[in-house]
Write a protein that holds these residues in place. Structure first.
Motif, PDB file in Angstrom:
ATOM      1  N   VAL A   1       9.415  58.448  42.012  1.00 32.42           N
ATOM      2  CA  VAL A   1      10.042  58.369  43.328  1.00 32.42           C
ATOM      3  C   VAL A   1       8.937  58.218  44.362  1.00 32.42           C
ATOM      4  CG1 VAL A   1      11.462  59.542  45.018  1.00 32.42           C
ATOM      5  CG2 VAL A   1      11.971  59.798  42.598  1.00 32.42           C
ATOM      6  N   ALA A   2       9.024  57.170  45.144  1.00 33.74           N
ATOM      7  CA  ALA A   2       8.006  56.901  46.155  1.00 33.74           C
ATOM      8  C   ALA A   2       8.575  57.203  47.538  1.00 33.74           C
ATOM      9  CB  ALA A   2       7.571  55.441  46.070  1.00 33.74           C
ATOM     10  N   PRO A   3       7.732  57.583  48.489  1.00 30.92           N
ATOM     11  CA  PRO A   3       8.237  57.835  49.847  1.00 30.92           C
ATOM     12  C   PRO A   3       8.682  56.536  50.508  1.00 30.92           C
ATOM     13  CG  PRO A   3       5.845  57.930  49.802  1.00 30.92           C
ATOM     14  CD  PRO A   3       6.290  57.811  48.374  1.00 30.92           C
ATOM     15  N   ALA A   4       9.672  56.642  51.370  1.00 29.37           N
ATOM     16  CA  ALA A   4      10.191  55.454  52.047  1.00 29.37           C
ATOM     17  C   ALA A   4       9.293  55.076  53.208  1.00 29.37           C
ATOM     18  CB  ALA A   4      11.598  55.723  52.560  1.00 29.37           C
ATOM     19  N   PRO A   5       9.188  53.795  53.494  1.00 35.14           N
ATOM     20  CA  PRO A   5       8.443  53.385  54.690  1.00 35.14           C
ATOM     21  C   PRO A   5       9.213  53.789  55.939  1.00 35.14           C
ATOM     22  CG  PRO A   5       9.529  51.511  53.678  1.00 35.14           C
ATOM     23  CD  PRO A   5       9.724  52.674  52.743  1.00 35.14           C
ATOM     24  N   VAL A   6       8.518  53.903  57.052  1.00 34.99           N
ATOM     25  CA  VAL A   6       9.167  54.245  58.315  1.00 34.99           C
ATOM     26  C   VAL A   6      10.000  53.058  58.771  1.00 34.99           C
ATOM     27  CG1 VAL A   6       8.769  54.881  60.720  1.00 34.99           C
ATOM     28  CG2 VAL A   6       7.279  55.779  58.917  1.00 34.99           C
ATOM     29  N   ALA A   7      11.225  53.334  59.193  1.00 35.85           N
ATOM     30  CA  ALA A   7      12.114  52.264  59.653  1.00 35.85           C
ATOM     31  C   ALA A   7      11.510  51.575  60.876  1.00 35.85           C
ATOM     32  CB  ALA A   7      13.485  52.826  59.985  1.00 35.85           C
ATOM     33  N   ALA A   8      11.574  50.249  60.885  1.00 40.61           N
ATOM     34  CA  ALA A   8      10.970  49.489  61.968  1.00 40.61           C
ATOM     35  C   ALA A   8      11.949  49.204  63.095  1.00 40.61           C
ATOM     36  CB  ALA A   8      10.418  48.173  61.426  1.00 40.61           C
ATOM     37  N   SER A   9      13.256  49.396  62.830  1.00 36.15           N
ATOM     38  CA  SER A   9      14.228  49.051  63.858  1.00 36.15           C
ATOM     39  C   SER A   9      15.289  50.134  63.972  1.00 36.15           C
ATOM     40  CB  SER A   9      14.897  47.711  63.529  1.00 36.15           C
ATOM     41  OG  SER A   9      15.541  47.799  62.277  1.00 36.15           O
TER      42      SER A   9
ATOM     43  N   TYR B   1      13.584  51.660  52.912  1.00 35.58           N
ATOM     44  CA  TYR B   1      13.295  50.457  52.125  1.00 35.58           C
ATOM     45  C   TYR B   1      14.247  49.343  52.531  1.00 35.58           C
ATOM     46  CZ  TYR B   1      10.229  53.082  49.030  1.00 35.58           C
ATOM     47  OH  TYR B   1       9.195  53.831  48.529  1.00 35.58           O
ATOM     48  N   GLY B   2      13.689  48.121  52.671  1.00 38.74           N
ATOM     49  CA  GLY B   2      14.508  46.960  53.013  1.00 38.74           C
ATOM     50  C   GLY B   2      15.090  47.012  54.412  1.00 38.74           C
ATOM     51  N   ALA B   3      14.471  47.786  55.315  1.00 40.37           N
ATOM     52  CA  ALA B   3      15.033  47.997  56.653  1.00 40.37           C
ATOM     53  C   ALA B   3      15.382  46.689  57.333  1.00 40.37           C
ATOM     54  CB  ALA B   3      14.039  48.792  57.506  1.00 40.37           C
TER      55      ALA B   3
END
Length: 199
Positions: free
Chosen positions: A69-77, A153-155
């Motif tokens: 399980v990897a941490p999610a990237p910060v949402a860009a929008s 992910y996939g934001a």
């Protein structure tokens, strides 16, 4: 030591204990029994029935589950206007949906049942998945033309452009290199996948 001698020794010890314990032994004894007889019975029980003891400091060995399980990237929008923010499970507001995708992995991560999982199949495509009993059943209600907002992910913002029902265990080629949402149907034999096209 012969059994008769053991019994005599126990009775003698019990009688001595009764003399020492006095009123405490009498209070514990059943009505009509002498303190010596009650203590003797307790002594016999302690010899014949082993005690089960546990330390308050006892440690338990638990096998660690190997989960990628990897941490999610910060949402860009920010969420799209009108989208219902749903954290991990997703819910609809008309035809607008919003899903938080905050872990990546495959089957082991899905089995944790803690929200949507980003599954990357390389050149075959990517899938946002959840078991139907863990919130993924919302995918069964998606329709072509519905809008989907993803965070983590996939934001981004997407529209549902195709729906497919495929067998469980289908090859990744069914993804056609695209992004899909996926869950199992209730027959537990097939999967519903909904293609997401960025807008």
């Amino acid at each position: 030591m012969p059994r008769r001698a053991q019994t005599s020794a126990l009775l003698a010890a019990a009688a001595a204990a009764a003399l020492i314990l006095g009123p405490a032994a009498q209070a514990a004894a059943p009505v009509g029994d002498s303190p010596a007889r009650a203590v003797a019975a307790a002594s016999l029980r302690s010899v014949l029935i082993p005690a089960i003891e546990a330390s308050a400091e006892a440690e338990f060995e638990v096998a660690a589950v190997d989960i990628d399980v990897a941490p999610a990237p910060v949402a860009a929008s920010a969420p799209a206007a009108g989208a219902a923010s749903t954290g991990g499970t997703g819910a609809s507001s008309g035809s607008d949906y919003s899903f938080g995708v905050h872990q990546a992995g495959h089957q082991a991560a899905l089995d944790r049942c803690t929200g949507w999982v980003w599954e990357d199949f390389g050149g075959y495509g990517r899938v946002v998945s959840a078991h139907n009993h863990c919130g993924g059943a919302v995918v069964l209600g998606l329709q072509v033309g519905d809008t989907v907002h993803l965070t983590g992910y996939g934001a981004g913002d997407y529209v549902v452009t195709r729906l497919k029902t495929v067998p469980k265990g289908a090859p990744a080629t069914v993804l056609e290199g695209r992004l899909w949402m996926q869950t199992c149907t209730w027959d537990n034999v097939t999967m519903r996948i909904a293609e997401l096209t960025r807008v």
